[in-house]
Write an enzyme that holds these catalytic residues in place. Structure first.
Site, PDB file in Angstrom:
ATOM      1  N   GLY A   1     -31.306 -25.604 -16.736  1.00  0.00           N
ATOM      2  CA  GLY A   1     -31.073 -24.656 -15.649  1.00  0.00           C
ATOM      3  C   GLY A   1     -31.942 -23.431 -15.818  1.00  0.00           C
TER       4      GLY A   1
ATOM      5  N   LEU B   1     -30.672 -20.232 -16.613  1.00  0.00           N
ATOM      6  CA  LEU B   1     -29.848 -19.144 -17.117  1.00  0.00           C
ATOM      7  C   LEU B   1     -30.005 -18.863 -18.600  1.00  0.00           C
ATOM      8  CD1 LEU B   1     -26.604 -19.840 -15.071  1.00  0.00           C
ATOM      9  CD2 LEU B   1     -28.348 -18.115 -14.651  1.00  0.00           C
TER      10      LEU B   1
ATOM     11  N   HIS C   1     -39.870 -17.907  -2.865  1.00  0.00           N
ATOM     12  CA  HIS C   1     -39.170 -18.662  -3.921  1.00  0.00           C
ATOM     13  C   HIS C   1     -38.284 -19.748  -3.314  1.00  0.00           C
ATOM     14  CE1 HIS C   1     -37.524 -19.070  -8.039  1.00  0.00           C
ATOM     15  NE2 HIS C   1     -36.461 -19.521  -7.391  1.00  0.00           N
TER      16      HIS C   1
ATOM     17  N   GLU D   1     -22.220 -16.982 -29.914  1.00  0.00           N
ATOM     18  CA  GLU D   1     -21.635 -18.275 -29.563  1.00  0.00           C
ATOM     19  C   GLU D   1     -22.450 -19.030 -28.518  1.00  0.00           C
ATOM     20  OE1 GLU D   1     -18.619 -15.735 -31.405  1.00  0.00           O
ATOM     21  OE2 GLU D   1     -19.922 -15.433 -29.661  1.00  0.00           O
TER      22      GLU D   1
ATOM     23  N   ARG E   1      -3.781 -22.364 -35.961  1.00  0.00           N
ATOM     24  CA  ARG E   1      -3.869 -21.459 -37.112  1.00  0.00           C
ATOM     25  C   ARG E   1      -2.749 -21.661 -38.130  1.00  0.00           C
ATOM     26  NH1 ARG E   1      -2.786 -14.993 -37.588  1.00  0.00           N
ATOM     27  NH2 ARG E   1      -3.925 -14.651 -39.524  1.00  0.00           N
TER      28      ARG E   1
END
EC number: 2.2.1.1
Length: 540
Positions: free
Chosen positions: A38, A40, A176, A284, A392
């Site tokens: 993509g 991004l 574009h 991340e 956890r």
């Protein structure tokens, strides 16, 4: 691209997926592009994963090239990748910035100030060249120079113009994504053809064939789980132990973490196999994209782990992995209000919904250490993306080492002919359901308890057969928000049967900090609330 594909890159045209080929990353889904990134900012992170694999795992000669637009470089994930590549000295990686000054809807803030891009790249520790992007000889020279650089990745900042050489279109805004009118297109094609100076066919160089043969199929643990019923261990720790065990079984298992290895217990793998552990720090987005790159072309079995709540910021990269049908495994720990004292910011209550939207994604939610080890082994062999949700607090082992697990196969933990309600849980809520079953049995009220194991795919057959055996009554209990969670998944699965009713217990408000058991009760997913829900359902 012409210079890269017909002068610099080494590859076999007839075999675009050959492991020895140079890699090319672009925001398009083409046969020679491994991951559809993509626009991004995912591409450079994916390229980092490919380059890291080539340099440190394969120790091969292939190089990685990533082409990006100047607009794309506004994405923060690009700079996460820039920092990663510099830190790990990925000198087999070349990033090309196509600086044409125009974005999707107008001019970019830096426009054609090439020195801004140059200074940014150099500040991140990259060997950087500035070049006229239409000068073939200059491009040949800088790409050759890049191949001689050691211990640093290379950035090529190329000044270009959209529609170069086309009257009234060159460097103009508002073109574009718009097709050229037919009459103008024919004229432009003729103009381009008139500039071709040779009819000679250009053939790329063949690759250097030095990538090792790898086998990542049918990976099996070398022994059954080493736990006894009644042991207490958190599934997050069991997951870390399982990764280390899997790493022993296959030397292409790699683990990535985002500065949480002591909490996710991926540190156990790191201690045993530091050469196959990638610390991605607090980035991340980049961690997920690096994992995608590591797993491309079947070179590794990649597991990326962090707190499940932190994966929300990486969702766009996860989504791209789904679109590319990548075989990566993501582990999210510290899920739900059972996290306890850490507070709402670190309680993942959206993650199941998030991963349920990913096509062909398998979602594991193991309840104890035994089922967790099986989830890790099954994920290693599964096709497509896998998400393993771990807890956890410590929980009791309820399965024997001999228990078998399969994707899409739930476990019925309590059942008898007198069952009146089916209670479905996963992870921490299975224990609450079992406690409720014990208490209700003292009152001669019997419930069927199901541990889903995988939320996607669901074991629809077991759910429907259990519902029919309990007069169409189902209660779902989950440590997750109602939206997109287990309750909605079960409702969808039984929606065609009007005789089945589903009541859901879930965390319905933003939680606060506290003790795990207190929060389970406060947010109405404890054994006490299951008992109330069962009795209410029986009264209706």
């Amino acid at each position: 691209m012409s210079v890269l594909f017909f002068y610099i890159m080494r590859y076999k045209q007839s075999d675009p997926g050959n492991p020895d080929n140079d890699r090319f990353v672009l925001a398009k889904r083409l046969s020679f592009v491994d991951v559809a990134t993509g626009w991004l900012g995912q591409g450079l992170g994916v390229a980092c994963g490919m380059a890291y694999t080539g340099k440190y795992f394969d120790r091969a000669s292939y190089r990685v090239f990533c082409l990006m637009s100047d607009g794309e470089s506004s994405e923060g994930s690009v700079w996460e990748a820039m920092a990663f590549a510099s830190y790990y000295s990925l000198d087999n990686l070349v990033a090309i910035f196509d600086v044409n000054r125009l974005g999707h809807s107008g001019a970019l803030h830096a426009e054609h100030c090439i020195d801004i891009y140059q200074r940014r790249c150099e500040a991140f520790g990259w060997n950087t060249y500035v070049v006229d992007g239409r000068d073939v000889e200059a491009l040949c020279q800088v790409f050759w120079q890049a191949s001689q650089v050691k211990h640093k990745p290379t950035a090529v900042v190329a000044k270009t113009f959209k529609g170069r050489g086309t009257p009234s279109i060159e460097d103009a805004e508002s073109w574009h994504g718009k097709p050229m009118p037919r009459e103008r297109a024919d004229a432009i094609i003729k103009l381009i053809e008139s500039q071709i100076e040779t009819s000679r066919n250009l053939d790329p160089q063949l690759p250097i064939e030095d990538s090792p043969e790898v086998n990542i199929t049918d990976v099996r643990m070398t022994s059954p789980p080493d736990y006894r019923v009644g042991d207490k261990i958190a599934t997050r720790k069991a997951c870390g132990l399982a990764l280390a065990k899997l790493g022993y079984a296959n030397n292409r298992v790699v683990v990535l973490d985002g500065d949480t290895k002591y909490s996710t217990f991926s540190e156990i793998f790191n201690k045993k196999y530091p050469e196959r552990f990638i610390e991605c720090f607090m980035a991340e987005q980049n961690m997920v994209s690096v994992a995608l790159g590591c797993a491309s072309r079947g070179r590794t079995i990649a597991f990326a782990s962090t707190f499940a709540a932190f994966l929300t910021r990486a969702f766009d990269h996860i989504r791209i992995g789904g679109l590319s049908e990548s075989n990566i495994n993501i582990i999210g720990s510290h899920c739900g209000v059972s996290v306890g004292d850490n507070g709402a910011s670190q309680m993942a209550l959206e993650d199941i919904a998030m991963f349920r939207t990913i096509p062909k994604c398998t979602i594991f939610y193991p309840t104890d250490a035994v089922s967790t080890e099986h989830a890790v082994a099954l994920a290693a062999n599964a096709k497509g993306m896998c998400f393993i949700r771990t807890t956890r607090p410590e929980t009791m082992v309820i399965y024997t080492p001999q228990e078998r697990f399969e994707i899409g196969q739930a476990k019925v933990l309590r059942h008898c002919v007198s069952d009146k309600v089916t209670v479905i849980g996963a992870g921490i809520t299975v224990y609450e359901a079992l406690a409720a079953a014990d208490e209700l049995s003292k009152q001669d009220i019997f419930i069927r308890v199901i541990d889903l194991f995988t939320i996607k795919p669901l074991d629809v057959a077991t759910i429907i057969s259990s519902a029919k055996a309990t007069e169409g009554r189902i209660i779902t209990v989950e440590d997750h928000y109602p939206q997109g969670g287990i309750g909605e998944a079960v409702r969808a699965a039984v929606s065609m049967d009007p005789d089945i009713q589903v009541h859901s217990l879930a965390v319905s408000v933003v939680p606060q900090s506290g003790k795990s058991e207190e929060l389970l009760d406060m947010y109405r997913i404890s054994a006490r609330h299951i008992i109330v829900a069962v009795k209410c359902m029986l009264l209706n």
